[in-house]
Write an enzyme that holds these catalytic residues in place. Structure first.
Site, PDB file in Angstrom:
ATOM      1  N   GLU A 187     -26.088 -17.826 -14.299  1.00 14.85           N
ATOM      2  CA  GLU A 187     -25.265 -16.929 -13.488  1.00 14.85           C
ATOM      3  C   GLU A 187     -26.087 -16.408 -12.314  1.00 14.85           C
ATOM      4  OE1 GLU A 187     -25.269 -13.051 -16.232  1.00 14.85           O
ATOM      5  OE2 GLU A 187     -24.301 -14.765 -17.152  1.00 14.85           O
ATOM      6  N   CYS A 231     -46.175  13.972  17.654  1.00 17.04           N
ATOM      7  CA  CYS A 231     -45.160  13.253  18.422  1.00 17.04           C
ATOM      8  C   CYS A 231     -45.854  12.399  19.482  1.00 17.04           C
ATOM      9  CB  CYS A 231     -44.209  14.250  19.080  1.00 17.04           C
ATOM     10  SG  CYS A 231     -43.065  13.457  20.217  1.00 17.04           S
ATOM     11  N   CYS A 263     -39.651  18.406  24.159  1.00 14.65           N
ATOM     12  CA  CYS A 263     -40.112  17.013  24.072  1.00 14.65           C
ATOM     13  C   CYS A 263     -39.317  16.155  25.062  1.00 14.65           C
ATOM     14  CB  CYS A 263     -39.919  16.507  22.650  1.00 14.65           C
ATOM     15  SG  CYS A 263     -40.354  14.780  22.441  1.00 14.65           S
ATOM     16  N   PHE A 266       2.083   1.861  -3.343  1.00 13.67           N
ATOM     17  CA  PHE A 266       0.967   2.342  -4.162  1.00 13.67           C
ATOM     18  C   PHE A 266       0.726   3.834  -3.902  1.00 13.67           C
ATOM     19  CE2 PHE A 266      -3.454   3.352  -4.965  1.00 13.67           C
ATOM     20  CZ  PHE A 266      -3.743   2.689  -6.152  1.00 13.67           C
ATOM     21  N   CYS A 313     -39.826  15.248  15.267  1.00  6.69           N
ATOM     22  CA  CYS A 313     -40.564  16.063  16.215  1.00  6.69           C
ATOM     23  C   CYS A 313     -39.739  17.343  16.373  1.00  6.69           C
ATOM     24  CB  CYS A 313     -40.697  15.329  17.549  1.00  6.69           C
ATOM     25  SG  CYS A 313     -41.194  16.451  18.873  1.00  6.69           S
ATOM     26  N   ASP A 335       0.829  -1.209   0.000  1.00  5.85           N
ATOM     27  CA  ASP A 335       0.000   0.000   0.000  1.00  5.85           C
ATOM     28  C   ASP A 335       0.857   1.249   0.000  1.00  5.85           C
ATOM     29  OD1 ASP A 335      -2.033  -1.713   0.211  1.00  5.85           O
ATOM     30  OD2 ASP A 335      -3.018  -0.682   1.879  1.00  5.85           O
ATOM     31  N   LYS A 360     -28.024 -13.924  -9.837  1.00  6.71           N
ATOM     32  CA  LYS A 360     -28.764 -12.675  -9.987  1.00  6.71           C
ATOM     33  C   LYS A 360     -28.389 -11.805  -8.791  1.00  6.71           C
ATOM     34  CE  LYS A 360     -33.369 -11.023 -11.153  1.00  6.71           C
ATOM     35  NZ  LYS A 360     -33.405  -9.823 -10.353  1.00  6.71           N
ATOM     36  N   LYS A 397     -29.518 -17.663 -19.386  1.00  4.14           N
ATOM     37  CA  LYS A 397     -29.433 -16.975 -20.680  1.00  4.14           C
ATOM     38  C   LYS A 397     -29.005 -17.956 -21.765  1.00  4.14           C
ATOM     39  CE  LYS A 397     -27.886 -12.755 -18.436  1.00  4.14           C
ATOM     40  NZ  LYS A 397     -26.741 -11.953 -18.027  1.00  4.14           N
ATOM     41  N   ASP A 413     -28.426  -8.702  -6.395  1.00  5.74           N
ATOM     42  CA  ASP A 413     -29.540  -7.862  -5.976  1.00  5.74           C
ATOM     43  C   ASP A 413     -29.046  -6.474  -5.576  1.00  5.74           C
ATOM     44  OD1 ASP A 413     -32.041  -7.059  -5.322  1.00  5.74           O
ATOM     45  OD2 ASP A 413     -32.112  -8.107  -3.401  1.00  5.74           O
ATOM     46  N   ARG A 423     -30.488   2.554 -14.756  1.00  6.28           N
ATOM     47  CA  ARG A 423     -31.521   1.956 -15.602  1.00  6.28           C
ATOM     48  C   ARG A 423     -32.645   2.948 -15.896  1.00  6.28           C
ATOM     49  NH1 ARG A 423     -36.282  -0.892 -15.091  1.00  6.28           N
ATOM     50  NH2 ARG A 423     -36.561  -2.457 -16.706  1.00  6.28           N
ATOM     51  N   TYR A 473     -22.553  -8.316 -15.980  1.00  2.00           N
ATOM     52  CA  TYR A 473     -23.212  -9.512 -16.501  1.00  2.00           C
ATOM     53  C   TYR A 473     -23.619  -9.440 -17.957  1.00  2.00           C
ATOM     54  CZ  TYR A 473     -27.214  -6.701 -15.035  1.00  2.00           C
ATOM     55  OH  TYR A 473     -28.092  -5.682 -14.839  1.00  2.00           O
ATOM     56  N   SER A 484     -36.062  -5.742 -18.426  1.00  2.00           N
ATOM     57  CA  SER A 484     -35.963  -6.550 -17.214  1.00  2.00           C
ATOM     58  C   SER A 484     -36.315  -7.984 -17.579  1.00  2.00           C
ATOM     59  CB  SER A 484     -36.838  -5.993 -16.109  1.00  2.00           C
ATOM     60  OG  SER A 484     -38.150  -5.992 -16.538  1.00  2.00           O
ATOM     61  N   GLU A 490     -24.419  -4.850 -12.164  1.00  4.39           N
ATOM     62  CA  GLU A 490     -25.126  -4.481 -10.949  1.00  4.39           C
ATOM     63  C   GLU A 490     -24.143  -3.790 -10.002  1.00  4.39           C
ATOM     64  OE1 GLU A 490     -28.139  -5.354 -11.502  1.00  4.39           O
ATOM     65  OE2 GLU A 490     -29.197  -5.464  -9.590  1.00  4.39           O
TER      66      GLU A 490
END
Ligand code: IVH
Length: 665
Positions: A111, A404, A428, A35, A422, A32, A113, A286, A115, A134, A223, A81, A171
């Site tokens: 493959e 409230c 309060c 780098f 509130c 690091d 999916k 697919k 999420d 999208r 994908y 979709s 994704e």
């Protein structure tokens, strides 16, 4: 001049390669520190020769703070979709439809999916030129600046012979570990929690400040590839090439030739997905050959050559008994569903979070409804739907509280935030007691008293805010039920001692929204007295490292509230510290400037908190977790094995107490 240009280009190439080794292959080739040295060299040259600016330079990944609303971009290829299926039977039907439609041999690629939220990455001549969400499938938002901060998305593709125009789709996800950390931080700040990593990822992608996006550690999984001249005629081969170019393509992709092979894949991943670092909610099937895909074509909504198979989430049905509301110390109001107890993945669930008004309205909830509860791995179970057919007696419709639950003040929604507040911050009781509870915590004023004592003192009218703690009388305490001399003396002693708590912690104790421990330290060092902070302009505030618009506005709001100003004045008159101590001021240095240090384990010479303060005092940054950005780990006894392993993997240097103190000499 020409030499500088060459040098800049070489450095950019090297850093792109190292990023790829690190983020995609997980096999860093250099340390690091090395780098960072290359990166510093590059940024210095870039600053010297601004004419060679390139938005795709690896140095641009840190993000910029330019505020912008997103421009809408029309997709060259619409983002369709997929049709969802839920059983092996439906998968078999899909297989047979394809077989009949093609009437020749074919291969199905299976493959995972993922999420998250979908993205289209446009590469022209191998360079990332645009990233679009999208949107409605035809048009999406241009989120290029934010996407540039995602480390496993290459800004420049590796390899020669690249098609001149390419769209890589995939994704964007927030891994579980980052999601949990983010929600923990939000809980601490009483900000509304994200319901799941998907919402957190899409919310993050739409943020205005790409520096915040950069800090959230999003990841991409690619994908699909689109373009007019694709390198191969098979989806699988194109994905394999994309991986070689530096994109993060999942290794779980598999070519299947029979329905049985497909079912094996579904079953295998239904089990194994639980150990993945990101959320997956099914499998995408697919047809592999692109010409066969074209032959099968699409309906108006879905392609005929692909379907999604969704895994079953762990679900239960139970009855909604009531909805109650919790008020936090910042006034944020959270709705909670109280449920008839039900067993779900091994634990009894009685409550579920309802998040906010929008979430409640979307469900169309009525008291007494049969509701579906799911635990998708999230911390808090959630209600995902209502069984409307099971409604025989319609209970009251759940509408978000207008007032409230504690003080009856009408609630407000600020700007486009989903949460309700509130606004009666000074009157309060729940908020006030919450603020006193925060004020006395160990990391704040460290006064030994629990919530029951605070409640008791409130009920007896002895405190109206935390400043009243400093005028409590021995006799007042003795009159309290079950209070003896010792407990009264102990409390008064603990309160007295808190007067020497340093300014940084007093600032944290005030409970200014979004001002957590670290922010308070930063602010106290940038504005060494409370007067300087109270007078700071928005511009001065955001000039401080890691202080953004949100925190700046919250600080300004706090000091424009007469009640809070009065509260601070009273604390000051009671002798609390409102300026950095002479010692701290005198000891302020730049010795750790630019270094990020993680503290781990237990220490002999100073406390962890003291080391934390020393890091900041000397211009360094203290971080809670080991990452590529860490420069050192200040390691004490019993450092956790996970941290040790990660440090070794990333090549982060361990130093002990004495070595650290030596650095400060
Ligand atoms: S292919 C025309 N593959 O699921 C086919 N999508 O319901 C386009 N997704 O919007 C999608 N993992 O955001 C495809 N391996 C994968 C995927 C995937 C997740 C998402 C994607 C898409 C949605 C489709």
């Amino acid at each position: 001049m020409e030499r500088a240009k060459q040098q800049i280009e070489t450095l950019r190439r090297q850093l792109h390669d190292h990023n790829y080794n690190y983020y995609v292959l997980s096999q860093p080739a250099i340390s690091d520190i090395e780098f960072d040295r290359l990166m510093r060299e590059l940024t210095e040259l870039e600053a010297q020769y601004p004419e060679y600016f390139d938005p795709n330079s690896p140095s641009v990944r840190v993000g910029s703070d330019i505020n912008k609303s997103f421009t809408q971009v029309t997709h060259r290829y619409p983002m369709l979709s997929l049709q969802n299926t839920y059983s092996e039977g439906e998968v078999a039907e899909f297989y047979n439809r394809v077989k009949k439609g093609l009437n020749e041999d074919f291969v199905i690629v299976c493959e995972l999916k993922y999420d998250g939220t979908s993205i289209s990455l446009i590469y022209e001549e191998g360079r990332l030129t645009r990233a679009v969400t999208r949107g409605d499938g035809k048009k999406g938002d241009d989120v290029t600046d934010n996407v540039r901060t995602i480390h496993n998305i290459p800004l420049v593709l590796k390899g020669s012979d690249l098609p001149p125009y390419l769209e890589l789709r995939g994704e964007i996800l927030l891994p579980w570990s980052s999601f949990d950390a983010l929600n923990r931080e939000r809980a601490e700040q009483e900000e509304p929690l994200f319901a799941n990593p998907r919402n957190a990822a899409s919310g993050t992608l739409k943020m205005q400040d790409s520096r915040v996006v950069a800090s959230r550690k999003l990841e991409s999984y690619i994908y699909s590839m689109l373009g007019d001249a694709l390198p191969a005629g098979s989806h699988y081969e194109n994905m394999t090439l994309a991986r070689e170019w530096g994109l993060n393509v999942s290794g779980a992709m598999k070519r299947c030739r029979t329905p049985e092979e497909i079912f094996d894949y579904l079953n295998y991943w239904d089990r194994e997905r639980k150990s993945l670092p990101v959320t997956t909610d099914g499998v995408v099937l697919k047809v592999d050959s692109l010409s066969q895909q074209r032959n099968l074509g699409s309906t108006s909504k879905f392609p005929r050559w692909s379907i999604a198979y969704k895994f079953n989430a762990e679900k239960a049905v139970t009855r909604l008994e009531s909805v109650t509301y919790q008020v936090g110390r910042t006034g944020a109001v959270t709705p909670v569903a109280n449920l008839a107890p039900v067993l779900l993945s091994g634990t009894t669930v009685k409550r579920a979070s309802l998040y906010n008004e929008d979430a409640i309205n979307a469900l169309d909830l009525h008291i007494g409804d049969s509701v579906y509860v799911e635990k998708g791995g999230e911390i808090i179970p959630k209600i995902t739907g209502v069984e409307k057919e099971a409604r025989f007696l319609l209970g009251d419709k759940v509408t978000f509280a207008r007032k409230c639950p504690d003080c009856g003040t009408p609630l407000v929604r600020i700007g486009d935030e989903a949460a309700h507040y509130c606004p009666n911050s000074e009157g309060c009781p729940t908020q006030i007691k919450g603020r006193v509870e925060h004020f006395v915590t160990r990391k704040a004023m460290n006064i030994t008293m629990g919530p029951e004592t605070i409640s008791l003192l409130w009920d007896k009218g002895l405190i109206r805010n935390a400043a009243d703690l400093y005028t409590l009388q021995f006799d007042d305490l003795l009159r309290l039920e079950r209070w003896a001399e010792t407990s009264a003396l102990n409390l008064l002693e603990s309160i007295e001692q808190s007067k020497s708590v340093p300014y940084e912690r007093v600032l944290y104790a005030l409970g200014i929204r979004f001002v957590g421990e670290m922010v308070a330290q930063k602010l106290s060092h940038a504005f060494p007295t409370i007067n300087l902070l109270a007078q700071a302009s928005h511009e001065q505030l955001i000039a401080v490292e890691e202080i953004g618009d949100r925190i700046a506005r919250s600080v300004i709001d706090f000091f424009s509230n007469a009640g809070f100003v009065d509260f601070v004045d009273r604390l000051r008159h009671n002798g609390l510290q409102f300026s950095l101590s002479e010692d701290v001021l005198a000891a302020k240095t730049d010795k750790l400037k630019g270094l990020t240090i993680v503290i781990s384990g237990t220490f002999e010479l100073h406390s962890r908190d003291a080391y934390k303060a020393m890091i900041i005092q000397n211009g360094g940054k203290n971080s809670g977790s080991v990452s590529k950005k860490s420069d050192y780990i200040l390691a004490g006894e019993n450092m956790g094995p996970a941290k040790l392993e990660k440090a070794a993997k990333l090549g982060v240097k361990l130093i002990d107490e004495t070595a650290f103190l030596e650095m400060l000499r």
